[in-house]
Scaffold this motif. Structure first.
Motif, mmCIF file in Angstrom:
data_model
loop_
_atom_site.group_PDB
_atom_site.id
_atom_site.type_symbol
_atom_site.label_atom_id
_atom_site.label_comp_id
_atom_site.label_asym_id
_atom_site.label_seq_id
_atom_site.Cartn_x
_atom_site.Cartn_y
_atom_site.Cartn_z
ATOM 1 N N UNK A 33 48.655 -65.335 133.830
ATOM 2 C CA UNK A 33 49.147 -63.967 133.637
ATOM 3 C C UNK A 33 49.481 -63.693 132.170
ATOM 4 N N UNK A 34 50.109 -64.678 131.521
ATOM 5 C CA UNK A 34 50.460 -64.538 130.109
ATOM 6 C C UNK A 34 49.195 -64.463 129.246
ATOM 7 N N UNK A 35 48.197 -65.286 129.574
ATOM 8 C CA UNK A 35 46.942 -65.292 128.818
ATOM 9 C C UNK A 35 46.209 -63.965 128.960
ATOM 10 N N UNK A 36 46.226 -63.375 130.152
ATOM 11 C CA UNK A 36 45.577 -62.081 130.375
ATOM 12 C C UNK A 36 46.247 -61.003 129.516
ATOM 13 N N UNK A 37 47.575 -61.011 129.474
ATOM 14 C CA UNK A 37 48.293 -60.039 128.632
ATOM 15 C C UNK A 37 47.974 -60.240 127.157
ATOM 16 N N UNK A 50 44.467 -58.992 126.373
ATOM 17 C CA UNK A 50 44.426 -57.529 126.308
ATOM 18 C C UNK A 50 44.924 -57.045 124.958
ATOM 19 N N UNK A 51 46.005 -57.658 124.469
ATOM 20 C CA UNK A 51 46.531 -57.292 123.159
ATOM 21 C C UNK A 51 45.558 -57.635 122.040
ATOM 22 N N UNK A 52 44.948 -58.812 122.119
ATOM 23 C CA UNK A 52 43.990 -59.235 121.097
ATOM 24 C C UNK A 52 42.728 -58.387 121.130
ATOM 25 N N UNK A 53 42.356 -57.945 122.326
ATOM 26 C CA UNK A 53 41.171 -57.092 122.468
ATOM 27 C C UNK A 53 41.377 -55.759 121.749
ATOM 28 N N UNK A 90 40.540 -56.593 117.981
ATOM 29 C CA UNK A 90 39.087 -56.687 117.749
ATOM 30 C C UNK A 90 38.476 -57.371 118.963
ATOM 31 N N UNK A 91 37.498 -56.723 119.641
ATOM 32 C CA UNK A 91 36.882 -57.325 120.817
ATOM 33 C C UNK A 91 36.154 -58.638 120.519
ATOM 34 N N UNK A 92 35.797 -58.890 119.288
ATOM 35 C CA UNK A 92 35.117 -60.132 118.909
ATOM 36 C C UNK A 92 35.984 -60.957 117.960
ATOM 37 N N UNK A 105 38.123 -70.753 118.005
ATOM 38 C CA UNK A 105 39.064 -69.927 118.763
ATOM 39 C C UNK A 105 38.625 -68.469 118.656
ATOM 40 N N UNK A 106 37.854 -68.049 119.672
ATOM 41 C CA UNK A 106 37.372 -66.672 119.684
ATOM 42 C C UNK A 106 37.855 -65.981 120.938
ATOM 43 N N UNK A 107 37.937 -64.672 120.865
ATOM 44 C CA UNK A 107 38.367 -63.906 122.027
ATOM 45 C C UNK A 107 37.377 -64.032 123.186
ATOM 46 N N UNK A 108 36.039 -64.018 122.942
ATOM 47 C CA UNK A 108 35.122 -64.231 124.064
ATOM 48 C C UNK A 108 35.296 -65.600 124.734
#
Length: 143
Positions: free
Chosen positions: A12-16, A19-22, A25-27, A34-37
């Protein structure tokens, strides 16, 4: 009683966080792989594993309750089978004993409140009582 399903506070914490990191920048790439994708992929992997685990628990609960039901049916049928043998051959018959029953003429009749071993075979209590009368040698010597 159903087993408790698992929910991951880390997920749950990782999903939040994702979302903030997205929103940044989505990439997003912060270096060292360590990338968002990659983060999002690992989140989905965890979500899939958690769902598989909870589904397995549900299946296990179902199997357990089916097993308990079958066990009750088996106990009921075993009792009816023994009663059938008793009806056909009698409760004092050898066949009744072979089927797992205790023939009437071999049942032990005990009396309530009475010990199974006679008093003559029971060990007698032998205590070591000193001068003070309570069996405590140290207290007796101190006096």
């Amino acid at each position: 009683m159903a087993r408790r399903k698992r929910s991951s506070p880390v997920l749950e914490k990782a999903v939040r966080r994702a979302a903030g990191m997205n929103s940044i920048d989505p990439n997003l790439d912060v270096g060292n792989g360590l990338t968002l994708p990659a983060f999002s992929t690992l989140i989905e992997k965890m979500r899939t594993r958690e769902n598989a685990y909870n589904t397995a628990l549900s299946n296990l609960d179902k199997l357990y309750s089916e097993m308990l039901q079958t066990e009750r049916e088996l106990a009921d049928m075993a009792e009816h089978m023994l009663l059938g043998v008793a009806t056909q051959y009698g409760k004092s018959s050898v066949e009744y004993g072979m089927a797992g029953g205790v023939p009437k003429n071999q049942r032990r009749k005990g009396l309530r409140g009475e010990s199974l071993t006679p008093l003559s075979e029971q060990p007698a209590f032998v205590g070591n009582v000193e001068a003070n009368g309570n069996g405590n040698k140290a207290a007796a010597k101190a006096n």
